[in-house]
Structures are given as C-alpha cells and as structure tokens.
Design a protein around this motif. Sequence first.
Motif, PDB file in Angstrom:
ATOM      1  N   GLU A  34      46.793  42.046  37.538  1.00  0.00           N
ATOM      2  CA  GLU A  34      45.306  42.053  37.674  1.00  0.00           C
ATOM      3  C   GLU A  34      44.821  43.143  38.741  1.00  0.00           C
ATOM      4  N   ALA A  35      45.779  42.058  40.037  1.00  0.00           N
ATOM      5  CA  ALA A  35      45.812  42.875  41.476  1.00  0.00           C
ATOM      6  C   ALA A  35      46.086  44.106  41.885  1.00  0.00           C
ATOM      7  N   SER A  36      47.455  44.506  40.920  1.00  0.00           N
ATOM      8  CA  SER A  36      47.554  45.670  40.332  1.00  0.00           C
ATOM      9  C   SER A  36      47.268  46.844  40.020  1.00  0.00           C
ATOM     10  N   LEU A  37      45.927  46.031  39.205  1.00  0.00           N
ATOM     11  CA  LEU A  37      44.246  46.860  38.231  1.00  0.00           C
ATOM     12  C   LEU A  37      43.874  47.144  39.884  1.00  0.00           C
ATOM     13  N   SER A  38      43.185  46.170  40.786  1.00  0.00           N
ATOM     14  CA  SER A  38      42.611  46.284  41.652  1.00  0.00           C
ATOM     15  C   SER A  38      43.123  46.970  42.651  1.00  0.00           C
ATOM     16  N   LYS A  39      44.456  47.067  43.229  1.00  0.00           N
ATOM     17  CA  LYS A  39      44.518  47.692  43.726  1.00  0.00           C
ATOM     18  C   LYS A  39      44.333  47.066  45.194  1.00  0.00           C
ATOM     19  N   GLN A  41      46.991  43.507  47.816  1.00  0.00           N
ATOM     20  CA  GLN A  41      48.116  43.261  47.680  1.00  0.00           C
ATOM     21  C   GLN A  41      47.819  41.919  47.195  1.00  0.00           C
ATOM     22  N   LEU A  42      49.009  41.316  46.377  1.00  0.00           N
ATOM     23  CA  LEU A  42      48.512  40.122  45.842  1.00  0.00           C
ATOM     24  C   LEU A  42      47.928  38.997  46.146  1.00  0.00           C
ATOM     25  N   ILE A  43      48.474  38.253  47.325  1.00  0.00           N
ATOM     26  CA  ILE A  43      47.663  37.304  48.202  1.00  0.00           C
ATOM     27  C   ILE A  43      46.502  37.309  48.611  1.00  0.00           C
ATOM     28  N   SER A  44      45.766  39.062  48.449  1.00  0.00           N
ATOM     29  CA  SER A  44      44.165  39.023  49.146  1.00  0.00           C
ATOM     30  C   SER A  44      43.694  38.751  47.924  1.00  0.00           C
ATOM     31  N   TYR A  45      44.281  39.147  46.655  1.00  0.00           N
ATOM     32  CA  TYR A  45      43.474  38.793  45.212  1.00  0.00           C
ATOM     33  C   TYR A  45      43.560  37.481  44.978  1.00  0.00           C
ATOM     34  N   LEU A  46      44.570  36.911  45.036  1.00  0.00           N
ATOM     35  CA  LEU A  46      44.816  35.050  44.862  1.00  0.00           C
ATOM     36  C   LEU A  46      43.387  34.487  45.779  1.00  0.00           C
ATOM     37  N   VAL A  47      43.286  34.711  47.003  1.00  0.00           N
ATOM     38  CA  VAL A  47      42.559  33.920  48.202  1.00  0.00           C
ATOM     39  C   VAL A  47      41.102  34.438  48.045  1.00  0.00           C
ATOM     40  N   ASN A  48      40.785  36.158  47.356  1.00  0.00           N
ATOM     41  CA  ASN A  48      39.657  36.990  46.915  1.00  0.00           C
ATOM     42  C   ASN A  48      39.623  35.861  45.495  1.00  0.00           C
ATOM     43  N   ASN A  49      39.826  35.391  44.721  1.00  0.00           N
ATOM     44  CA  ASN A  49      39.658  35.589  43.614  1.00  0.00           C
ATOM     45  C   ASN A  49      39.417  33.062  43.700  1.00  0.00           C
ATOM     46  N   LYS A  50      40.042  32.797  45.282  1.00  0.00           N
ATOM     47  CA  LYS A  50      39.861  31.021  45.210  1.00  0.00           C
ATOM     48  C   LYS A  50      41.119  30.327  44.170  1.00  0.00           C
ATOM     49  N   LEU A  51      41.944  31.515  44.278  1.00  0.00           N
ATOM     50  CA  LEU A  51      43.057  31.231  43.194  1.00  0.00           C
ATOM     51  C   LEU A  51      44.008  30.166  44.454  1.00  0.00           C
ATOM     52  N   VAL A  52      43.940  29.814  45.511  1.00  0.00           N
ATOM     53  CA  VAL A  52      44.951  29.572  46.586  1.00  0.00           C
ATOM     54  C   VAL A  52      44.071  29.423  47.885  1.00  0.00           C
ATOM     55  N   ASP A  53      44.264  28.288  48.613  1.00  0.00           N
ATOM     56  CA  ASP A  53      43.632  28.597  49.894  1.00  0.00           C
ATOM     57  C   ASP A  53      45.044  29.054  50.789  1.00  0.00           C
ATOM     58  N   GLN A 309      33.841  39.221  35.160  1.00  0.00           N
ATOM     59  CA  GLN A 309      32.572  40.318  35.249  1.00  0.00           C
ATOM     60  C   GLN A 309      33.528  41.598  35.679  1.00  0.00           C
ATOM     61  N   GLN A 310      34.624  40.791  36.408  1.00  0.00           N
ATOM     62  CA  GLN A 310      35.383  42.502  37.240  1.00  0.00           C
ATOM     63  C   GLN A 310      36.319  42.632  36.061  1.00  0.00           C
ATOM     64  N   GLU A 311      37.030  41.463  35.669  1.00  0.00           N
ATOM     65  CA  GLU A 311      38.048  41.789  34.522  1.00  0.00           C
ATOM     66  C   GLU A 311      37.166  42.787  33.031  1.00  0.00           C
ATOM     67  N   LEU A 312      36.072  42.422  32.495  1.00  0.00           N
ATOM     68  CA  LEU A 312      35.604  43.807  31.954  1.00  0.00           C
ATOM     69  C   LEU A 312      35.310  44.928  32.796  1.00  0.00           C
ATOM     70  N   PHE A 313      34.394  44.808  33.586  1.00  0.00           N
ATOM     71  CA  PHE A 313      34.876  46.522  34.589  1.00  0.00           C
ATOM     72  C   PHE A 313      35.702  47.540  34.982  1.00  0.00           C
ATOM     73  N   LEU A 314      37.329  46.149  34.545  1.00  0.00           N
ATOM     74  CA  LEU A 314      38.818  46.942  35.237  1.00  0.00           C
ATOM     75  C   LEU A 314      38.383  47.792  33.645  1.00  0.00           C
ATOM     76  N   LYS A 315      38.990  46.917  33.086  1.00  0.00           N
ATOM     77  CA  LYS A 315      38.905  47.589  31.231  1.00  0.00           C
ATOM     78  C   LYS A 315      38.520  48.413  31.276  1.00  0.00           C
ATOM     79  N   SER A 316      36.644  48.337  31.217  1.00  0.00           N
ATOM     80  CA  SER A 316      36.598  49.166  30.872  1.00  0.00           C
ATOM     81  C   SER A 316      37.376  50.827  30.896  1.00  0.00           C
TER      82      SER A 316
END
Length: 570
Positions: A34-39, A41-53, A309-316
Amino acid sequence: MSTLSTDLHVTGLLKLLIQDGLMTENDARIYQKEASLSKVQLISYLVNNKLVDSKSIASRSSVEFGFPFLDLDAIDTRSLPIELVNEKLIRKHHVLPLHVRGKVLFIAMSDPTNNQAVEDIKFQSLLRPEIIIVEDNKLTRAIEAALEVADNTMSDLLDADLDNLNIGGAEDTVVDVNADVDEAPIVRYVNKVLLDAIKKGVSDIHLEPYEKTFRIRYRGDGMLYAVASPPPSLATRIISRIKVMSRMDIAERRIPQDGRIKMILTKNRTIDFRVNTCPTLFGEKVVLRILDPTTAQIGIERLGFEPEQQELFLKSIFKPYGLVLVTGPTGSGKTVSLYTGLNILNSIDRNISTAEDPVEITVEGINQVNVNVKAGLTFANALRAFLRQDPDVIMVGEIRDLETADIAVKAAQTGHLVLSTLHTNDAPQTLNRLMQMGVAPFNIVSAVNLIMAQRLARRLCEYCKLPADFPPNILLDAGFKEDELADLVIFKPNIDGCDHCNHGYKGRVGIYQVMTLSEKMRELILEGGNALQLSKLAKSEGINDLRASGLNKIRVGITSLEEIDRVTKE
C-alpha cells in the motif's frame, strides 16, 4: 520467528518491527504494497496511518542501528544547508540536510535502512552523508518548512523589491511594472497585496468598491476575512493596475472580463492568478484566484482519507477502465483530489489527457486542454478528440450535460479510465443525477467504479486547541453514540488563536463519502431507485456518509463540532 517470503523484499526497518511484534508478516506485506501504491516512504505510511508511533520507532531505530537521535523541534529550518541536496532527492527519499562539517553532510532520516538515499545524496552533493535519526512526522513538517524558506524568498523581500517583480500577462510576456512613474505607489501596493496573499496561503483575493469604502478581502481555509481598506479614491487606479497586469481592456468597464497574471517568484516557483472583473453599482469588483501548482503535489495521505476510503480510491484509479466521479460544491477540493490521483498515475507508460474550464493546476507529463465554448471547444468535443489520441486516462473537469456524460460513460466502457466531477450533495445523489441527465441505468452500472463526495473542514490548530465540554444531549443530537460519551474527548478552537494559526484553525482536511457499487446497489439502479433509496442502501452496507466521516475527524481531534456542523449541515 518464521522467515519472510522472498517476494516481499522487506527493508531492515520492517524486519525490526516484525521482530518487536508490532506487526505480522502478512501485515508487513500489505503495508509495504500500500505504501508503494501511494508513492510514499514506508515509515511515513506507517506513521500517517497510526500503525506505529513516530517517536517510539525513531528511538528504537537509533538504538538498533547505532545512529544518533535528534529532536527536530530544536532545529531552525531557516538556517539549514538546503541548497546542497536537490529538492527532488529530498522529497523522493524523505531526507533533510542538517549541517556540514568539512566533507561530512549530516542528514536527517526517519528510515536509516534507506541505503539508496545515502548513495544518491553522496553522488549529488560530493559529500559523505552521516545519518541522524529523527521522528517521521516532524521530518515531514521540517522538510516543507525548509523548502518553503529556500524556494520562496518573499519573506526576505524589501519594499524596494516590490517594484521589480517579474510579472507576466496572459501571453506570458513580461509586463513593464514601471511603465508610469506616477503610478509607482500603486504598482508597489498591488504587488504587496499579491505577495501577502501567497505568503498567507489564501485561495482568493477580493477587491470590492462601494459608495464610501473600498475593501480587500482574502479567502483563507475557505473563509473570507478583510485585510485592508484603501482610500476609495484609489479604487479605480488599483483595479486598472490589475487589469493592465492581466491584459484586459482598461477602457471597458461595462461588461465582465477574464484575464491571467503570471508571477515568477524564483526560478523554481511560478504562481498564476486567474482574474475576473464584474461591473457593480460603484465600480468593478475584481476577484483573483491563486493557482499554485504545489497544491497538486500533496501526498494522498495528507488529503484526510480514512484508511479504508484511501484503499477504495487507490483500487479504483488503478483499474484499467471505468468511471471515477468526485462530487461536492465549488471550493470543496475536488480538483486537488483528482490531481492527487492523476499524479499517482502519471508515468511514462500512461497517456493522460484532461479537459478543464479552465486549467488551474499545470502538471508536466499530463496533456491539459482549456475548454473554450466560444471557439467551439466544449467538454464533449475535447473528449471526442482525446478518444482519437490513444488515451489511457482521461479527466473531464465537469460533466454538465447528457452529451458529455454519454461520451464519458462510453469511454469508461471501452477500456479507458475516466475521472470527472459533478455538483451534487452526496454520492448516492450522483447516481440519481446521471439518470436525470438521461444516462441509461444499465450504462451507469457497467461504467461507474467509484463515487466520492467531499467537503473541506478547517483543521484545529495543534498548538492552541482547547478541550470542549458539551452537554450529552448536544453530542447525541450531533450523531455520537451514547456508549462512547464517557470516554469521548473533543476539542474546540481557541478563538484568540496563536502565532501558528488564524483564530484557532490552520489548514483544511477532507471529509469524504467513498462509495463503490455493490450488487444490491446495481440492482436498485436498474430498477430506477431514487436518491433516498440509494442513500438508505449505502448506509445499510456500512458506507459512511459525510456526517459520519466528519464525526470521525472530531473523535481524533482534527476538527471541531462547530466546523463539521458548518460543512455537513443539510
């Protein structure tokens, strides 16, 4: 701990998170994809989605990989050696140069396993990079602040510089800003109004003459506020100056006119203004829309989508064909949402064409067409031309009539991805609007991939927002559930504001209703269901309406109840 599958290619950081038990191998696989699809960085994806602190992972990385940790809040971004690293590399690798000592360049990174970043910076700067670990969310803010200081020298402009700005008109030729020595004060004043508007990040400038006053207002974060009241005797001269800059007929004051101004701030940054005049009772009112290309370069993670919602938008948008519709009132951010998607799709192997009225955001690699109804270039005609030019992705500024809707639907059915906008209140009403236009229901169900309704709500200032205390009945009426009231913490704006905001708010966030067509919804459309029936079905299928999405933003402290009431009130 089992070994990761060979097709994942995880980084050392991801392995560390798995070893710490913060995610499973399967989670890691999904997050990296998902981080790759969103273009991003992986750690930015994890932090922005509150998956890691952010702070925890920075401290852990510092210990594990042996690099020093730094709190970026202690750094003055105005004094960084930003010129030593190309802006493209800074954004691509999410890094920031901090300090030079001899042949060593200290760089801030949130992912110390990004070896490619170190190599690229070493090659470009001819210095030896040394990594400093920082928190990812603070790094994002510091990068934007440092690049703004480097690229936008307006904060350092002296009054004398206001005479010599490089300003062009509609034909991109430079206007002589000193053509009339007697008008020099007016030239300087107009330039200052434009520069102040850009510095404050506003979207529109209104110049309004009345019988005894002359008012200038800015629209910032969706709200209009007064900034100046020049003497009414200067109104005609100030408005004439703007008309000269935008290549209008200064002698014509009886009919509306349209023009454009190009302001070259630096070699890397140009701002366009779309200008319109309208004759009023006491003179011409002028409105300038600020068209800043950087607004289309914000990452998808900053728009305000909830994760699903982001996942649905990217898939579409990654489907090879189909219709993606964005709906909402003027000024709700539809264009930015569409261009965020187009930027993700913008690659050498895709032919992307857009028809807009007018083109507000210019993007290299995308073929953009200005609709000109007077010359016969309508949305429908532009669409027909696109279909003869081997397109992969087509964006239509707005579907206004049956002819445009029909061509867009047929293009979506014949192997093209089509993105467009409509003016409706929510996603289910969009389906009803297409049927009212005359689009056959069977064409709608076969063409539409996704419908997204949106609004823009002001963000609460992170520095001065205050806890809010509402009676339970108010919260229940707003849409909160009784079982969550005991633990619910919501915030309100500090109306006095602080140095970082405007009356308690800073910036805006998207509120979305993202809807795909289920089998039941397709059946209801084919049966001729109305907007009310479609809305009930969408709600029963768990699709958040705009109000529900807004309440989620309140729960996490992003915005206030008053603001959600303002933007989602029926």
